[in-house]
Design an enzyme around this catalytic site. Structure first.
Site, PDB file in Angstrom:
ATOM      1  CB  SER A 199      -0.890  -0.024   1.250  1.00  0.00           C
ATOM      2  OG  SER A 199      -1.657   1.149   1.333  1.00  0.00           O
ATOM      3  CE  LYS A 229      -4.745   0.125   0.238  1.00  0.00           C
ATOM      4  NZ  LYS A 229      -5.420  -0.661   1.295  1.00  0.00           N
ATOM      5  CE  LYS A 238      -4.182   3.922   1.980  1.00  0.00           C
ATOM      6  NZ  LYS A 238      -5.447   3.405   2.517  1.00  0.00           N
ATOM      7  CG  ASP A 276      -7.874   2.437   0.313  1.00  0.00           C
ATOM      8  OD1 ASP A 276      -9.035   2.891   0.330  1.00  0.00           O
ATOM      9  OD2 ASP A 276      -7.329   1.908   1.304  1.00  0.00           O
ATOM     10  CD  GLU A 335      -8.807  -0.844   0.296  1.00  0.00           C
ATOM     11  OE1 GLU A 335      -7.877  -1.201  -0.461  1.00  0.00           O
ATOM     12  OE2 GLU A 335      -8.705  -0.826   1.532  1.00  0.00           O
ATOM     13  CG  ASP A 390     -10.656  -0.880   4.631  1.00  0.00           C
ATOM     14  OD1 ASP A 390     -11.034  -1.232   5.753  1.00  0.00           O
ATOM     15  OD2 ASP A 390      -9.519  -0.360   4.456  1.00  0.00           O
ATOM     16  CE  LYS A 450      -7.497  -2.020   6.566  1.00  0.00           C
ATOM     17  NZ  LYS A 450      -7.750  -0.560   6.509  1.00  0.00           N
ATOM     18  N   GLY A 460      -4.217  -4.042   6.381  1.00  0.00           N
ATOM     19  CA  GLY A 460      -3.386  -3.720   7.536  1.00  0.00           C
ATOM     20  C   GLY A 460      -3.681  -2.312   7.998  1.00  0.00           C
TER      21      GLY A 460
END
Ligand code: OSB
Ligand code: MG
Length: 361
Positions: A130, A155, A157, A182, A207, A232, A256, A284
């Site tokens: 991430s 991934k 952000k 995400d 996401e 998520d 998670k 995570g």
């Protein structure tokens, strides 16, 4: 018997930026349960501020001390604890940290590594990275470095307004990688044009684009976009997972265990997602080596089919509070083989990083 709660702060190797803010250290609540023979550990996934969810470290301290700890004085199984804690509404992260403490305890008492004790069968897990938001140059060099290390998916952000800049640059430079994005709830349905523009980047999934507890608008969005939707923040229980699958709010779930209130319910969410034709991976929350080990154990479950955000400890910290960090080889991590979570605490570092400690019972 003794239950202690520690607040530990460890600086990250580099700051991590999401649409809700920048974190430059892990501000962790760690639980330590000792009954003379066994020492069990867990970590709460909350942090200083309630910006990923409505829970934070201060609400966690209250809930553990005053609500959940009194339920575990007779060392119940995780399942017994869950049935006692069902009366309490919400507060998944605080509840989850206590539930996972009991999983570590129970698997140590049984002499089995946690992943096997939970019925997991994988020899190794597939790992993705991430990447926080930053300048395009820094994000690109992080991705290049990650690909050399063998990470199996990247991934990035994103946030409302930076999606085309970030995804355009990353796709130009890395046309063939498995890529996801995400948004951490940065959009609303009023941004439909921006959201539809994301379809051109060939993401494995997008996401949590919409509000942190939404299912209905995600289901509307999923019908408009060709990119699969992953949830998520919105998936906080097996019941939410059932509803999300039923209305088509997502086809991928980021599990998670801390957010879902522990491992028992996380196993259930994974089963529900797969039974409904969805995909599952383990996320995570920038945890220390203690919290990370529960995520790795969860990722050994056979219902987990996509690479997770379960990166090795060295991606986060110069020195973690464990002496046997997870090592990644060609994008794979092997679970610990000792009983329970299998981590050895680096007591020197643990003490050095401790801000405060409190005996709960
Ligand atoms: O949304 O998955 C998220 C980190 C903190 C809070 C929320 C998220 C994340 C990550 C990092 O994406 C995952 C990790 O490497 O631990
Ligand atoms: Mg996320």
């Amino acid at each position: 018997m003794e239950l202690k709660l520690y607040n530990i702060r460890i600086p990250f190797l580099y700051p991590f930026t999401t649409s809700f803010g920048t974190e430059s250290e892990r501000d962790a609540i760690i639980l330590v349960l000792n009954d003379g023979d066994i020492t069990a550990y867990s970590e709460c996934v909350t942090s200083t501020r309630p910006d990923y969810s409505y829970e934070d470290n201060q609400t966690t301290i209250h809930l553990i001390r005053d609500v959940f700890a009194p339920m575990i004085k007779d060392l119940p199984t995780p399942q017994e604890f869950n049935s006692r804690a069902r009366k309490i509404k919400g507060d998944n992260m605080a509840r989850g940290s206590v539930e996972m403490l009991l999983w570590d305890y129970a698997s140590k008492a049984a002499g089995k590594p946690l992943d096997r004790f939970m019925g997991g069968s994988r020899e190794y897990i597939n790992v993705g990275l991430s990447v926080g938001m930053d300048t395009i140059d820094r994000m690109s060099s992080r991705i290049e470095d990650a690909l050399k290390k063998g990470y199996k998916r990247i991934k990035v952000k994103i946030e409302r307004g930076r999606e085309r800049e970030i995804l355009g640059a990353v796709r130009d430079r890395f046309p063939d990688i498995v890529l996801t994005a995400d948004a951490n709830s940065s959009y609303t349905l009023n941004d439909m044009d921006l959201l539809l523009s994301i379809d051109r980047y060939d993401l494995q999934y997008l996401e949590q684009p919409l509000n942190f507890d939404d299912l209905i608008y995600h289901s509307r969005l999923a019908k408009e976009m060709s990119t699969p939707i992953c949830l998520d923040e919105s998936i906080t229980s097996p019941e939410k997972a059932e509803k999300a699958m039923e209305i088509g709010a997502c086809s991928v779930i980021n599990i998670k265990p801390g957010r879902i209130g522990g491992l028992t319910d996380s196993l259930e969410v994974a089963r529900i997602a797969r039974e409904n034709g969805g995909h599952v991976w383990v996320g995570g929350m920038l945890e220390t080596g203690i919290g990370r080990s529960f995520n790795v154990a969860m990722a050994c479950n056979s219902n987990v089919d996509y690479p997770g955000d379960t990166a090795p400890n060295s991606r986060y910290f110069e020195r973690d509070i464990v002496t046997n960090p997870f090592l990644m080889d060609k994008g794979k991590i092997r679970p610990n083989t000792k009983p329970g979570i299998g981590v050895d605490i680096d007591f020197e570092e643990f003490t050095k990083r401790t801000e405060s400690a409190m005996r709960i019972f």
